[in-house]
Design an enzyme around this catalytic site. Structure first.
Site, PDB file in Angstrom:
ATOM      1  N   GLY A 105       0.281   0.434  -4.710  1.00 15.80           N
ATOM      2  CA  GLY A 105      -1.093   0.047  -4.554  1.00 15.80           C
ATOM      3  C   GLY A 105      -2.548   0.043  -5.792  1.00 15.80           C
ATOM      4  O   GLY A 105      -2.462   1.592  -5.849  1.00 15.80           O
ATOM      5  N   CYS A 127       5.337 -13.730   2.056  1.00 17.57           N
ATOM      6  CA  CYS A 127       5.702 -13.204   3.159  1.00 17.57           C
ATOM      7  C   CYS A 127       4.579 -12.600   4.360  1.00 17.57           C
ATOM      8  O   CYS A 127       3.745 -12.533   3.481  1.00 17.57           O
ATOM      9  CB  CYS A 127       5.818 -11.216   2.740  1.00 17.57           C
ATOM     10  SG  CYS A 127       6.768  -9.847   3.766  1.00 17.57           S
ATOM     11  N   ASN A 179       0.098   0.892   5.890  1.00 17.70           N
ATOM     12  CA  ASN A 179       0.921  -0.209   5.069  1.00 17.70           C
ATOM     13  C   ASN A 179       1.695  -0.971   5.381  1.00 17.70           C
ATOM     14  O   ASN A 179       2.314  -0.338   6.565  1.00 17.70           O
ATOM     15  CB  ASN A 179       1.972   0.747   4.283  1.00 17.70           C
ATOM     16  CG  ASN A 179       3.219   0.325   4.056  1.00 17.70           C
ATOM     17  OD1 ASN A 179       4.219   0.571   3.300  1.00 17.70           O
ATOM     18  ND2 ASN A 179       2.451  -0.594   2.761  1.00 17.70           N
ATOM     19  N   GLY A 180       1.195  -1.870   5.378  1.00 15.31           N
ATOM     20  CA  GLY A 180       2.169  -3.222   5.860  1.00 15.31           C
ATOM     21  C   GLY A 180       0.964  -4.466   5.848  1.00 15.31           C
ATOM     22  O   GLY A 180      -0.197  -4.172   5.985  1.00 15.31           O
ATOM     23  N   CYS A 205      12.758  -4.090   4.174  1.00 15.70           N
ATOM     24  CA  CYS A 205      12.269  -5.252   3.896  1.00 15.70           C
ATOM     25  C   CYS A 205      13.345  -4.752   2.463  1.00 15.70           C
ATOM     26  O   CYS A 205      13.226  -3.613   2.240  1.00 15.70           O
ATOM     27  CB  CYS A 205      10.583  -5.276   2.807  1.00 15.70           C
ATOM     28  SG  CYS A 205      10.515  -5.592   1.291  1.00 15.70           S
ATOM     29  N   TYR A 241      12.379  -4.479  -5.891  1.00 14.61           N
ATOM     30  CA  TYR A 241      11.221  -4.270  -6.579  1.00 14.61           C
ATOM     31  C   TYR A 241       9.984  -2.941  -6.886  1.00 14.61           C
ATOM     32  O   TYR A 241      10.187  -2.452  -7.612  1.00 14.61           O
ATOM     33  CB  TYR A 241      10.273  -5.816  -6.855  1.00 14.61           C
ATOM     34  CG  TYR A 241       9.185  -5.971  -7.491  1.00 14.61           C
ATOM     35  CD1 TYR A 241       9.219  -5.366  -9.269  1.00 14.61           C
ATOM     36  CD2 TYR A 241       8.253  -5.366  -6.661  1.00 14.61           C
ATOM     37  CE1 TYR A 241       7.381  -5.543  -9.529  1.00 14.61           C
ATOM     38  CE2 TYR A 241       6.481  -5.940  -6.833  1.00 14.61           C
ATOM     39  CZ  TYR A 241       6.844  -5.363  -8.536  1.00 14.61           C
ATOM     40  OH  TYR A 241       5.505  -5.744  -9.328  1.00 14.61           O
ATOM     41  N   CYS A 278      15.691  -7.191   6.418  1.00 11.05           N
ATOM     42  CA  CYS A 278      14.593  -8.920   6.304  1.00 11.05           C
ATOM     43  C   CYS A 278      14.387  -9.243   4.829  1.00 11.05           C
ATOM     44  O   CYS A 278      14.497  -8.443   3.733  1.00 11.05           O
ATOM     45  CB  CYS A 278      13.242  -7.897   6.820  1.00 11.05           C
ATOM     46  SG  CYS A 278      12.282  -9.464   5.747  1.00 11.05           S
ATOM     47  N   CYS A 286       0.583  -1.312  -0.008  1.00  8.44           N
ATOM     48  CA  CYS A 286       0.355  -0.299  -0.142  1.00  8.44           C
ATOM     49  C   CYS A 286       0.808   1.015   0.043  1.00  8.44           C
ATOM     50  O   CYS A 286       2.325   0.996   0.390  1.00  8.44           O
ATOM     51  CB  CYS A 286      -0.312   0.226   1.188  1.00  8.44           C
ATOM     52  SG  CYS A 286      -2.422  -1.344   1.612  1.00  8.44           S
ATOM     53  N   CYS A 298      11.823 -13.723   2.485  1.00  4.41           N
ATOM     54  CA  CYS A 298      10.740 -14.608   1.387  1.00  4.41           C
ATOM     55  C   CYS A 298      11.941 -15.468   0.173  1.00  4.41           C
ATOM     56  O   CYS A 298      11.674 -15.957   0.125  1.00  4.41           O
ATOM     57  CB  CYS A 298      10.779 -12.828   0.975  1.00  4.41           C
ATOM     58  SG  CYS A 298      11.301 -11.897   0.049  1.00  4.41           S
TER      59      CYS A 298
HETATM   60  P1  AMP Z   1       6.140 -14.611 -11.860  1.00  8.14           P
HETATM   61  O1  AMP Z   1       6.963 -15.184 -11.670  1.00  8.14           O
HETATM   62  O2  AMP Z   1       4.648 -14.263 -12.941  1.00  8.14           O
HETATM   63  O3  AMP Z   1       4.646 -14.915 -10.453  1.00  8.14           O
HETATM   64  O4  AMP Z   1       5.830 -12.838 -11.655  1.00  8.14           O
HETATM   65  C1  AMP Z   1       7.588 -11.847 -11.819  1.00  8.14           C
HETATM   66  C2  AMP Z   1       7.449 -10.777 -12.429  1.00  8.14           C
HETATM   67  O5  AMP Z   1       6.487  -9.868 -11.516  1.00  8.14           O
HETATM   68  C3  AMP Z   1       8.396  -9.942 -12.081  1.00  8.14           C
HETATM   69  O6  AMP Z   1       8.983  -9.392 -12.926  1.00  8.14           O
HETATM   70  C4  AMP Z   1       8.247  -8.874 -10.707  1.00  8.14           C
HETATM   71  O7  AMP Z   1       8.888  -7.720 -11.389  1.00  8.14           O
HETATM   72  C5  AMP Z   1       6.583  -9.206 -10.273  1.00  8.14           C
HETATM   73  N1  AMP Z   1       6.796  -8.977  -9.416  1.00  8.14           N
HETATM   74  C6  AMP Z   1       7.763  -9.119  -8.116  1.00  8.14           C
HETATM   75  N2  AMP Z   1       6.538  -9.747  -6.812  1.00  8.14           N
HETATM   76  C7  AMP Z   1       5.596  -9.395  -7.067  1.00  8.14           C
HETATM   77  C8  AMP Z   1       4.461  -8.879  -6.619  1.00  8.14           C
HETATM   78  N3  AMP Z   1       4.698  -8.650  -4.729  1.00  8.14           N
HETATM   79  N4  AMP Z   1       3.409  -8.510  -7.050  1.00  8.14           N
HETATM   80  C9  AMP Z   1       3.163  -7.867  -7.833  1.00  8.14           C
HETATM   81  N5  AMP Z   1       3.918  -8.317  -9.124  1.00  8.14           N
HETATM   82  C10 AMP Z   1       5.522  -8.314  -8.403  1.00  8.14           C
END
Ligand code: AMP
Length: 466
Positions: A28, A384, A103-104, A237, A243, A435, A2, A438
């Site tokens: 979000g 996570c 957020n959290g 995190c 990412y 942390c 979020c 994951c």
């Molecule tokens: P997939 O392996 O198909 O599940 O998707 C991986 C892609 O989703 C990567 O390109 C990441 O940039 C992106 N990603 C990583 N974590 C998340 C997340 N928690 N929610 C949405 N997208 C994510």
């Protein structure tokens, strides 16, 4: 996941908050909301499903009057994506009102909710955050910050909170500091945001981070900071830098662009791709890491995948079945860059592996001679519980396959992940205080006793406003 944003002491607090939320949209996309508190202490809320740009009609914005506002962008798992679960929450209570944006992800929300329900509390959402509202309403301390501290004693897990109690704004960050929260200044006003890119958009200057375990209150009496929460080891995190956050933000005091470049450079050192001719990113989240990889390896950086920016995460599934179709809606390769080449494709993470698999097939379809996949994080092997929406372990592809199996499954010529140590060494202030549960499975705290009840959609459960 979020995003939260708040303003104290500006006549256009709600309009500034709307701007701030635009910059936190990546945190979000399911719902957005703003609560504003007017000069008479009256709170008004506007919340809607969807994007910030879709959510607030002019008439609604015009009604959000007053010098205090807080806002929220929400991303959760599918089942709980309902307007009841949109934030900020605005509740009228004995002494006035409580508005809250979170957020959290609380790790003991199920237990806390049961306790409250047994005492007769009625919940209007399945959000874990609502537990905190009930606890604040029951707190007896004199000061607003004391009431928030009292409410948070016994609340476990990750939270960055913006709370308005009557005409006081109170912000709190959990003692582990999983999620980021910064404070900025805009003339005489104070601004709070999940990321600094949201301070930039309103023209605020960064003052400082809210420290893990800190509670800050601002009202007509001035600003107060208290340390009433039990201290804990710092566990910021690492995935925020890998990412989640925007590269134009400073998170945990360091530039996300710099850390992503460092991740890419470290990846090139740990997993070079000898013989490769070109490097490209899976846009947008891995652009900076792919640049780092290119810099370190001396390979040309190309824009070989074009992303359609009008497709959100929640795009309607195309009628055509199959993973490739889904990926194709979002990405298209540039054949002129790829054809006949040995390519390095950099992504920041592999979760379920469906995106990577689809992309590899697109890149091969565009004529790549060899595809070398490089990932600027370690394999994700555990869920996570602190605010990132990672699926259950059974769905995490790296937890289910060996390296060789995964290489074959993805259809790549080689697959290289960053080590956990290498990943942590790229963080702005070094490897300590992060942390990495994951990636390592080493959870710094007890994890939820009933994780499934924390997931969305369960009527009896509590969903998390990640
Ligand atoms: P997939 O392996 O198909 O599940 O998707 C991986 C892609 O989703 C990567 O390109 C990441 O940039 C992106 N990603 C990583 N974590 C998340 C997340 N928690 N929610 C949405 N997208 C994510």
């Amino acid at each position: 996941m979020c995003g939260v944003f708040g303003v104290y002491g500006h006549k256009e607090a709600a309009a500034l908050t709307q701007l701030g939320l635009y910059s936190l949209q990546h945190r979000g996309q399911e719902s957005a909301g703003i609560v504003a508190i007017d000069e008479n202490g009256r709170g008004r809320v506007s919340r809607a499903m969807g994007l910030v740009s879709e959510g607030f009609a002019d008439a609604e914005m015009a009604a959000l009057l007053g010098p205090i506002a807080i806002g929220h962008t929400r991303y959760s798992t599918a089942g709980s994506s309902t307007i009841e679960n949109a934030q900020p929450i605005l509740a009228r209570v004995r002494r006035g009102h409580i508005a809250l944006a979170h957020n959290g992800n609380l790790t003991n929300a199920v237990e806390l909710r049961r306790e409250l329900e047994e005492e007769g509390a009625i919940f209007s959402s399945t959000m874990d955050s609502e537990v905190i509202v009930h606890r604040i309403a029951r707190a007896q301390s004199e000061s607003p910050e004391g009431r928030v501290a009292e409410a948070l004693a016994g609340v476990e897990g990750a939270y960055c909170l913006l709370v308005v109690l009557d005409e006081t704004i109170v912000v709190a960050r959990d003692p582990h500091g999983w999620r980021p929260l910064v404070m900025g200044r805009l003339a005489d006003s104070v601004v709070f945001a999940s990321e600094t890119c949201a301070l930039d958009i309103v023209g605020a200057t960064i003052e400082r981070e809210i420290q893990p375990g800190e509670i800050v209150a601002i009202d007509r009496q001035g600003m107060r900071s208290i340390r009433a929460l039990p201290s804990a080891p710092i566990n910021r995190c690492v995935f925020e830098h890998v990412y989640f956050a925007r590269p134009d933000s400073k998170v945990f005091g360091g530039s996300v662009d710099r850390s992503r470049r460092a991740l890419g450079r470290q990846l090139a050192r740990e997993c070079p791709a000898p013989g490769a001719q070109v490097v490209f990113a899976v846009p947008d989240s891995s652009n900076s890491a792919a640049l780092g990889f290119a810099e370190e390896s001396g390979l040309p950086y190309e824009l070989a995948l074009i992303r359609n920016h009008y497709v959100g995460r929640t795009f309607i599934q195309p009628t055509q079945s199959g993973r490739d179709a889904k990926v194709k809606v979002k990405y298209n390769p540039v054949r002129e860059i790829i054809e006949g080449k040995r390519v390095v494709m950099v992504d920041d993470s592999i979760v379920r592996g469906t995106t990577t698999r689809g992309l590899v097939s697109l890149v091969r379809g565009a004529g790549a001679r060899e595809v070398h996949m490089r990932v600027s994080s370690a394999p994700i092997i555990s869920s996570c519980y602190y605010g990132i929406d990672t699926p259950r372990r059974e769905e995490l592809i790296a937890a289910q396959m060996t390296h060789d199996e995964l290489t074959r499954h993805l259809g790549v010529d080689s697959l290289g992940y960053l080590s956990i140590g290498g990943m942590l060494s790229a963080m702005p202030d070094g490897p300590e205080g992060y942390c990495h549960a994951c990636f390592s499975g080493r959870y710094p705290t007890a994890i939820p006793s009933e994780p499934e009840l924390l997931r969305a959609g369960s009527a009896a459960g509590v969903s998390v406003g990640l």
